[in-house]
Design a protein around this motif. Structure first.
Motif, PDB file in Angstrom:
ATOM      1  N   THR A  16      44.661  48.998  48.541  1.00 46.61           N
ATOM      2  CA  THR A  16      43.990  50.216  48.077  1.00 46.61           C
ATOM      3  C   THR A  16      44.965  51.393  48.061  1.00 46.61           C
ATOM      4  O   THR A  16      45.796  51.537  48.956  1.00 46.61           O
ATOM      5  CB  THR A  16      42.803  50.548  48.997  1.00 46.61           C
ATOM      6  OG1 THR A  16      41.841  49.492  48.922  1.00 46.61           O
ATOM      7  CG2 THR A  16      42.140  51.858  48.589  1.00 46.61           C
ATOM      8  N   LYS A  59      50.277  48.433  43.533  1.00 54.45           N
ATOM      9  CA  LYS A  59      49.815  47.046  43.421  1.00 54.45           C
ATOM     10  C   LYS A  59      49.359  46.479  44.758  1.00 54.45           C
ATOM     11  O   LYS A  59      48.604  45.502  44.786  1.00 54.45           O
ATOM     12  CB  LYS A  59      50.929  46.166  42.869  1.00 54.45           C
ATOM     13  CG  LYS A  59      51.406  46.547  41.477  1.00 54.45           C
ATOM     14  CD  LYS A  59      52.542  45.626  41.044  1.00 54.45           C
ATOM     15  CE  LYS A  59      53.079  45.999  39.671  1.00 54.45           C
ATOM     16  NZ  LYS A  59      54.197  45.132  39.242  1.00 54.45           N
ATOM     17  N   ASP A  99      45.671  39.283  35.392  1.00 56.52           N
ATOM     18  CA  ASP A  99      44.649  39.314  36.429  1.00 56.52           C
ATOM     19  C   ASP A  99      44.474  40.722  36.992  1.00 56.52           C
ATOM     20  O   ASP A  99      43.422  41.045  37.554  1.00 56.52           O
ATOM     21  CB  ASP A  99      45.021  38.356  37.569  1.00 56.52           C
ATOM     22  CG  ASP A  99      45.020  36.905  37.116  1.00 56.52           C
ATOM     23  OD1 ASP A  99      44.226  36.579  36.215  1.00 56.52           O
ATOM     24  OD2 ASP A  99      45.811  36.115  37.641  1.00 56.52           O
ATOM     25  N   GLN A 100      45.514  41.540  36.837  1.00 57.50           N
ATOM     26  CA  GLN A 100      45.441  42.924  37.272  1.00 57.50           C
ATOM     27  C   GLN A 100      46.493  43.733  36.513  1.00 57.50           C
ATOM     28  O   GLN A 100      47.437  43.153  35.956  1.00 57.50           O
ATOM     29  CB  GLN A 100      45.661  43.051  38.783  1.00 57.50           C
ATOM     30  CG  GLN A 100      47.059  42.704  39.244  1.00 57.50           C
ATOM     31  CD  GLN A 100      47.223  42.911  40.737  1.00 57.50           C
ATOM     32  OE1 GLN A 100      47.481  41.978  41.465  1.00 57.50           O
ATOM     33  NE2 GLN A 100      47.080  44.144  41.191  1.00 57.50           N
ATOM     34  N   LYS A 116      41.401  50.110  43.706  1.00 56.66           N
ATOM     35  CA  LYS A 116      41.169  48.963  44.588  1.00 56.66           C
ATOM     36  C   LYS A 116      41.925  47.732  44.086  1.00 56.66           C
ATOM     37  O   LYS A 116      42.177  47.598  42.879  1.00 56.66           O
ATOM     38  CB  LYS A 116      39.675  48.657  44.651  1.00 56.66           C
ATOM     39  CG  LYS A 116      38.815  49.845  45.059  1.00 56.66           C
ATOM     40  CD  LYS A 116      38.932  50.157  46.532  1.00 56.66           C
ATOM     41  CE  LYS A 116      38.189  49.124  47.372  1.00 56.66           C
ATOM     42  NZ  LYS A 116      38.211  49.455  48.802  1.00 56.66           N
ATOM     43  N   PRO A 117      42.261  46.821  44.979  1.00 47.73           N
ATOM     44  CA  PRO A 117      43.016  45.626  44.575  1.00 47.73           C
ATOM     45  C   PRO A 117      42.229  44.669  43.683  1.00 47.73           C
ATOM     46  O   PRO A 117      42.813  43.795  43.047  1.00 47.73           O
ATOM     47  CB  PRO A 117      43.376  44.966  45.919  1.00 47.73           C
ATOM     48  CG  PRO A 117      42.382  45.496  46.896  1.00 47.73           C
ATOM     49  CD  PRO A 117      42.064  46.873  46.452  1.00 47.73           C
ATOM     50  N   ASP A 118      40.894  44.832  43.619  1.00 42.91           N
ATOM     51  CA  ASP A 118      40.082  43.966  42.756  1.00 42.91           C
ATOM     52  C   ASP A 118      39.907  44.584  41.364  1.00 42.91           C
ATOM     53  O   ASP A 118      38.972  44.244  40.642  1.00 42.91           O
ATOM     54  CB  ASP A 118      38.726  43.691  43.395  1.00 42.91           C
ATOM     55  CG  ASP A 118      37.915  44.965  43.625  1.00 42.91           C
ATOM     56  OD1 ASP A 118      38.453  46.069  43.364  1.00 42.91           O
ATOM     57  OD2 ASP A 118      36.753  44.873  44.068  1.00 42.91           O
ATOM     58  N   ASN A 119      40.800  45.523  41.004  1.00 44.09           N
ATOM     59  CA  ASN A 119      40.808  46.193  39.696  1.00 44.09           C
ATOM     60  C   ASN A 119      39.724  47.260  39.550  1.00 44.09           C
ATOM     61  O   ASN A 119      39.513  47.779  38.453  1.00 44.09           O
ATOM     62  CB  ASN A 119      40.679  45.195  38.539  1.00 44.09           C
ATOM     63  CG  ASN A 119      41.826  44.205  38.515  1.00 44.09           C
ATOM     64  OD1 ASN A 119      42.958  44.568  38.821  1.00 44.09           O
ATOM     65  ND2 ASN A 119      41.532  42.959  38.163  1.00 44.09           N
ATOM     66  N   GLU A 120      39.057  47.595  40.635  1.00 48.22           N
ATOM     67  CA  GLU A 120      38.018  48.614  40.576  1.00 48.22           C
ATOM     68  C   GLU A 120      38.645  50.006  40.691  1.00 48.22           C
ATOM     69  O   GLU A 120      39.579  50.228  41.452  1.00 48.22           O
ATOM     70  CB  GLU A 120      37.009  48.412  41.704  1.00 48.22           C
ATOM     71  CG  GLU A 120      35.872  49.431  41.699  1.00 48.22           C
ATOM     72  CD  GLU A 120      34.918  49.228  42.867  1.00 48.22           C
ATOM     73  OE1 GLU A 120      33.923  48.514  42.681  1.00 48.22           O
ATOM     74  OE2 GLU A 120      35.181  49.788  43.959  1.00 48.22           O
ATOM     75  N   LYS A 125      32.515  54.791  38.109  1.00 49.79           N
ATOM     76  CA  LYS A 125      33.102  53.541  38.598  1.00 49.79           C
ATOM     77  C   LYS A 125      33.509  52.727  37.375  1.00 49.79           C
ATOM     78  O   LYS A 125      32.765  52.636  36.399  1.00 49.79           O
ATOM     79  CB  LYS A 125      32.114  52.750  39.452  1.00 49.79           C
ATOM     80  CG  LYS A 125      32.688  51.445  39.994  1.00 49.79           C
ATOM     81  CD  LYS A 125      31.631  50.632  40.730  1.00 49.79           C
ATOM     82  CE  LYS A 125      31.322  51.235  42.076  1.00 49.79           C
ATOM     83  NZ  LYS A 125      30.428  50.358  42.894  1.00 49.79           N
ATOM     84  N   SER A 173      38.285  46.043  32.013  1.00 51.71           N
ATOM     85  CA  SER A 173      37.102  46.044  31.141  1.00 51.71           C
ATOM     86  C   SER A 173      37.412  46.793  29.846  1.00 51.71           C
ATOM     87  O   SER A 173      37.918  47.915  29.861  1.00 51.71           O
ATOM     88  CB  SER A 173      35.918  46.708  31.845  1.00 51.71           C
ATOM     89  OG  SER A 173      34.854  46.897  30.937  1.00 51.71           O
ATOM     90  N   ASN A 222      36.337  49.369  35.739  1.00 52.46           N
ATOM     91  CA  ASN A 222      37.218  48.228  35.992  1.00 52.46           C
ATOM     92  C   ASN A 222      38.398  48.336  35.036  1.00 52.46           C
ATOM     93  O   ASN A 222      38.216  48.504  33.824  1.00 52.46           O
ATOM     94  CB  ASN A 222      36.461  46.914  35.764  1.00 52.46           C
ATOM     95  CG  ASN A 222      37.280  45.708  36.200  1.00 52.46           C
ATOM     96  OD1 ASN A 222      38.327  45.400  35.620  1.00 52.46           O
ATOM     97  ND2 ASN A 222      36.805  45.007  37.224  1.00 52.46           N
TER      98      ASN A 222
END
Length: 541
Positions: free
Chosen positions: A94, A91, A359-360, A189-193, A205, A210, A207
């Motif tokens: 990265t 969490k 959110d994640q 990645k921390p942005d859910n990527e 790639k 998604s 999300n």
């Protein structure tokens, strides 16, 4: 001015580079790394479960001095695990998961993936690691039958239901089909990527949140079909129905055949009624060693009747069939719109009790790294397993540990392909030569030597290294026969003269030559008579 020896500068540069490299590898961002330069025994734990009989070995990668963890036996289940010093959170920022595999014997059916285990229940021990041991992420290549993918599976706990659900990455990359070393990288990645790299090249790639990127989606739908809802008994889903008022026409004959005899057809002129389509081969003879008691009555092989080649046909003539104009088939009432049609029934939607918002993802930490696979192939080599929080560290490992090996393997593969290509060209060329020789063997004036030529061709097919010598032998046979045709044919009748001396000797020599030719001809005829027992149709390679 201080002078430095010419040889000192490269040494100093190398020392600085090695120091920097070691500092990078010793970075706090490197959470876990195993190069398998040392044996895994004492550091990794092999499962003691009865299902896992596959033997792990500490072995070199083929063609390298680099060691790895090797799957050594075919058709076995394997399980091995390494506990981390402390769990790694997924969490915080990265996280990069990376490892190398080399399918040294290819991969027809089996997996070469890693499982990143979450903290286990109390009492769990590494030696009981198996396919039921819960994991957070499963990542790596898998191939069998229609499956050919680099898995990425997130096992996520639904905060509402408390159930752990496997979420599979949709449209994952395929597994490289060669036998080279490949490095697989998953970057969270921390942005859910999520980014999936194969050999450092981005292949996918996604999300995490998604609905298009994971199946089933991480976030459930807000509503679901009501499991208690039932379709009413009078619900009619038929859009069309047979017309209840329709009546079959009186002239509709359901028994009329699809085809009937064409009564207007006439027998073509020149049709040979009394000639069979095939006849016995008039040139076939019973072999000398044929035994009627053991082999049965000899029957000549059939050939196409030459008289039928130019004629419109042979044998009994029959009128052809044609489509029956009166054929209508089984009668069915035409369809009309259903006045009671209500559409396709669906249960009503109700709120989904498992729905949640986030959110994640709520990633479980990674407490151990395990390999638990069932594979039909041996020779699967794992190496350079890495968990880091810095993409640059992962890239450096790829450039320094994987890429040099890959370049060497790629060059060796190219050399092998060049050799195989030349061998393939030679094999193709030899096949064309054999095809030509079989054609030559069928030339009529070589019929007396056909069996011998075929023997030589078969020998060349079995021992390709003799091809050149055998071609020369066949050429000698052809040349000899050609010379005989030019100079050794029948001579015109001579008027014998009563002479004495050298003339008599010459005449005697000519008679001896004639006898030798007659003897040769008799032997040739005998060889030809035996020929039908030999194979006369060339063998397909």
């Amino acid at each position: 001015m201080v002078r430095v020896r010419a040889g000192v500068v490269p040494v100093l540069f190398l020392l600085v580079a090695c120091f920097s490299f070691q500092q990078l590898f010793a970075s706090d961002d490197t959470v876990f790394y195993d190069s398998f330069d040392e044996t895994f025994e004492g550091r990794w734990t092999v499962s003691s479960k009865d299902d896992y009989q596959g033997v792990w070995t500490h072995s070199k990668s083929e063609g390298h001095e680099d060691y790895g963890l090797l799957v050594s036996e075919k058709a076995k289940k394997y399980a091995i695990v390494k506990e981390l010093e402390k769990p790694v959170s997924l969490k915080d920022g990265t996280v990069v998961l990376q490892f190398e595999t080399r399918l040294q014997n290819g991969l027809e059916c089996g997996g070469a993936y890693l499982k990143y285990l979450r903290p286990q229940e109390a009492g769990w021990e590494p030696k009981i690691f198996d396919n039921e041991s819960p994991y957070s992420i499963m990542f790596g290549p898998d191939k069998c039958g229609l499956t050919n993918k680099v898995h990425f599976i997130l096992k996520h706990k639904n905060p509402k239901s408390g159930e752990y659900v496997e979420h599979h990455l949709t449209t994952p990359p395929s597994v490289p089909s060669d036998k080279l070393s490949h490095v697989y990288t998953a970057i969270l990645k921390p942005d859910n990527e999520l980014r999936i790299l194969v050999d450092g090249e981005e292949k996918r790639k996604a999300n995490f949140l998604s609905a298009d990127d994971f199946m089933p989606p991480l976030i459930p739908t807000k509503t679901i079909p009501d499991p208690e809802d039932k379709k009413p008994e009078d619900w009619d889903e038929r859009a069309k129905i047979p017309d209840p008022n329709a009546v079959k026409p009186e002239d509709w004959d359901e028994d009329a055949p699809l085809e009937i005899v064409d009564e207007e057809a006439e027998k073509p002129e020149g049709w040979l009624d009394d000639e069979p389509e095939e006849i016995d081969d008039p040139e076939a003879t019973k072999p000398e060693d044929w035994d009627d008691e053991e082999d049965g009555e000899f029957e000549a092989p059939k050939i196409e009747n030459p008289k039928c080649v130019t004629a419109p046909g042979c044998g009994e003539w029959k009128r052809p069939m044609k489509r029956n104009p009166a054929y209508k088939g089984k009668w069915h009432a035409p369809l009309i719109d259903n006045p009671n049609y209500k559409g396709i029934w669906k249960p009503q939607e109700i709120p989904n009790p498992s729905y949640f918002e986030a959110d994640q993802p709520d990633f479980e930490p990674v407490a151990a790294v395990g390999i638990e696979i069932w594979t039909m192939q041996d020779g699967i080599l794992f190496d350079n397993i890495l968990i880091t929080k810095d993409e640059k560290v992962a890239e450096t490992y790829r450039e320094t540990t994987w890429k040099p090996k890959f370049e060497v393997e790629k060059e060796n593969q190219k050399d092998e392909e060049d050799v195989q290509g030349s061998e393939g060209f030679l094999s193709s060329f030899q096949k064309k030569v054999f095809d030509l020789l079989y054609t030559v063997a069928d030339i009529p004036f070589l019929s007396a030597h056909k069996s011998k030529i075929i023997d030589l061709i078969e020998k060349a097919e079995q021992q390709p290294n003799l091809t050149v010598g055998i071609i020369v032998s066949i050429a000698v046979i052809i040349f000899t026969v050609f010379i005989k045709l030019l100079f050794g044919g029948k001579k015109p009748a001579r008027v014998e003269k009563k002479t004495t001396g050298p003339a008599d000797a010459s005449s005697s020599e000519e008679k001896e030559e004639e006898k030798e030719k007659e003897g040769t001809s008799a032997e040739d005829e005998k060889e030809t008579a035996a020929a039908p027992r030999r194979r006369t149709v060339r063998r397909e390679n």
